[in-house]
Design a protein around this motif. Structure first.
Motif, PDB file in Angstrom:
ATOM      1  N   LEU A  77      55.021  30.931  25.025  1.00 20.48           N
ATOM      2  CA  LEU A  77      54.715  32.267  26.406  1.00 20.48           C
ATOM      3  C   LEU A  77      53.378  31.535  26.586  1.00 20.48           C
ATOM      4  O   LEU A  77      52.501  31.155  26.172  1.00 20.48           O
ATOM      5  CB  LEU A  77      55.299  33.264  26.052  1.00 20.48           C
ATOM      6  N   TRP A  89      60.756  26.984  31.731  1.00 26.42           N
ATOM      7  CA  TRP A  89      60.253  27.670  30.999  1.00 26.42           C
ATOM      8  C   TRP A  89      59.989  26.723  30.339  1.00 26.42           C
ATOM      9  O   TRP A  89      60.158  26.042  30.139  1.00 26.42           O
ATOM     10  CB  TRP A  89      60.853  28.624  30.353  1.00 26.42           C
ATOM     11  N   GLN A 135      61.484  34.658  25.076  1.00 29.08           N
ATOM     12  CA  GLN A 135      60.827  34.639  26.617  1.00 29.08           C
ATOM     13  C   GLN A 135      62.425  35.504  27.678  1.00 29.08           C
ATOM     14  O   GLN A 135      61.606  36.302  27.873  1.00 29.08           O
ATOM     15  CB  GLN A 135      61.041  33.118  27.027  1.00 29.08           C
ATOM     16  N   SER A 152      61.973  33.871  36.756  1.00 34.80           N
ATOM     17  CA  SER A 152      62.526  34.412  36.026  1.00 34.80           C
ATOM     18  C   SER A 152      62.455  36.035  36.672  1.00 34.80           C
ATOM     19  O   SER A 152      62.060  37.027  37.502  1.00 34.80           O
ATOM     20  CB  SER A 152      62.802  34.968  34.395  1.00 34.80           C
ATOM     21  N   LEU A 158      56.479  32.872  32.934  1.00 34.65           N
ATOM     22  CA  LEU A 158      56.880  32.295  31.713  1.00 34.65           C
ATOM     23  C   LEU A 158      56.640  30.607  32.225  1.00 34.65           C
ATOM     24  O   LEU A 158      57.454  30.410  31.153  1.00 34.65           O
ATOM     25  CB  LEU A 158      58.517  32.583  31.638  1.00 34.65           C
ATOM     26  N   ASP A 170      60.438  28.422  23.158  1.00 31.92           N
ATOM     27  CA  ASP A 170      60.473  29.630  23.289  1.00 31.92           C
ATOM     28  C   ASP A 170      58.654  30.354  23.123  1.00 31.92           C
ATOM     29  O   ASP A 170      58.139  31.281  23.153  1.00 31.92           O
ATOM     30  CB  ASP A 170      60.821  30.564  22.262  1.00 31.92           C
TER      31      ASP A 170
END
Length: 365
Positions: free
Chosen positions: A250, A244, A90, A195, A190, A248
């Motif tokens: 996406l 987010w 990320q 972000s 994200l 990790d």
């Protein structure tokens, strides 16, 4: 009373838009001042040897320029409410998307602004009073006309020509459709918190496409989810308990954008590196590179697009590579595996000689 940080710029400025959105969400107190002709040609030019915006002046009197350096500084000095993820994939994706937005969207932003005369009134309405606040309107208008003429003069170097505008527009519409589909499912790029990636995108979209009347009407307003993101990123978001994505990950909805970045944008950086190396070989050691180098041909929307190369983009890419190099080995492997999934290992494997920035110019060191 303690002095506030001052942000000098204009709302219609690409990189001012990026930094305004960042500072608003970051929560660092600041005062926004419309920069005028005397500050631009006096204090700013004296310090940075060029006319540029935005510029930040800290409470201690330090003058800062370049949005990426400014954001990096604030992320280091103000660790609360981080706008850069800790997780490696990320984190790398945030920096990559920021750089893509900073560099790839410049031609279309200027094309959309200057190829449609109806946008001029909005430009004149902010730029005139900001530039010469104490002068009569007819003098303000003359000054704005001169600036506008200068900005239009950049279009050919950026590849914005009648022959190539259809390619540029086709690429942009594909990106805008992909972003609209993404924001139908996620509040930000994200996930559900803003972000660094979102602030990069705010430059071209908030300060250009959603600021000027023509692209607002034709491109932004019809895409309701993208329009909603414009509203969210432009003002303080109090939903920071949202985060987010977990583990990790996406969003899958980013895939069309990442696939395009892995082909067109990666090839742009590679072609820029080759061209810049050629030019640097004929310069005296330590000499600054030109801001613009003619000419490279790159893929865009299924066609070939010719424009000047920007060595500055290599400095931005090296910044991303340095983020990668600072990661532990296991995190580096996670990033490499992710990039390999869409054929983009070149972003970490391109061998860019060490670079140094001074204002808007860069050099190999």
């Amino acid at each position: 009373m303690a002095k506030k940080l001052i942000l000098y710029g204009w709302n219609l400025s690409y990189y001012t838009g990026k930094l305004l959105c960042y500072m608003t969400h970051k929560g660092v107190p600041f005062e926004f001042k419309k920069v005028n002709l005397f500050t631009l040609t006096g204090s700013i030019k004296k310090r940075f040897r060029t006319i540029v915006m935005p510029v930040v002046v800290t409470p201690t009197g330090e003058w800062l320029q370049d949005t990426s350096d400014i954001i990096d500084m604030f992320e280091t000095s103000h660790t609360d409410n981080s706008m850069v993820p800790d997780n490696p994939v990320q984190k790398f994706a945030a920096y990559l998307l920021e750089t893509w937005a900073d560099e790839n969207w410049i031609p279309v932003s200027l094309m959309a602004r200057w190829n449609h005369p109806e946008n001029y009134a909005a430009f004149q309405a902010e730029a005139g009073p900001a530039l010469l606040p104490w002068f009569p309107k007819f003098i303000q208008n003359k000054a704005v006309a001169k600036i506008a003429s200068g900005l239009k003069g950049y279009l050919p170097a950026l590849g914005v020509t009648p022959e190539q505008c259809p390619l540029l527009e086709r690429e942009t519409l594909a990106y805008l459709d992909a972003l609209d589909a993404h924001f139908a499912k996620h509040r930000y790029l994200l996930g559900d918190s803003p972000s660094l990636a979102d602030f990069g995108l705010a430059g071209p979209i908030v300060a250009h496409l959603a600021y000027d009347p023509w692209p607002t009407r034709e491109w932004i307003t019809p895409r309701k989810h993208l329009s909603a993101w414009v509203e969210r990123i432009s003002q303080k978001d109090n939903t920071h308990d949202l985060q987010w994505m977990q583990d990790d990950a996406l969003p899958e909805t980013l895939a069309p954008i990442m696939d395009a970045i892995s082909t067109d944008f990666l090839k742009t950086i590679a072609a820029t590196l080759d061209k810049t190396r050629d030019v640097a070989a004929h310069l005296a050691e330590g000499k600054m590179l030109p801001r613009s180098i003619s000419n490279i041909t790159i893929p865009k929307a299924g066609g070939n697009y010719t424009c000047n190369a920007s060595p500055f983009a290599l400095w931005k890419m090296q910044r991303i590579q340095n983020v990668y190099k600072a990661m532990p080995k296991k995190d580096q492997q996670a990033v490499r595996t992710w990039l390999a999934g869409f054929g983009a290992e070149g972003f970490i494997d391109l061998e860019i000689p060490e670079m140094e920035r001074s204002g808007l110019r860069v050099k190999f060191v």
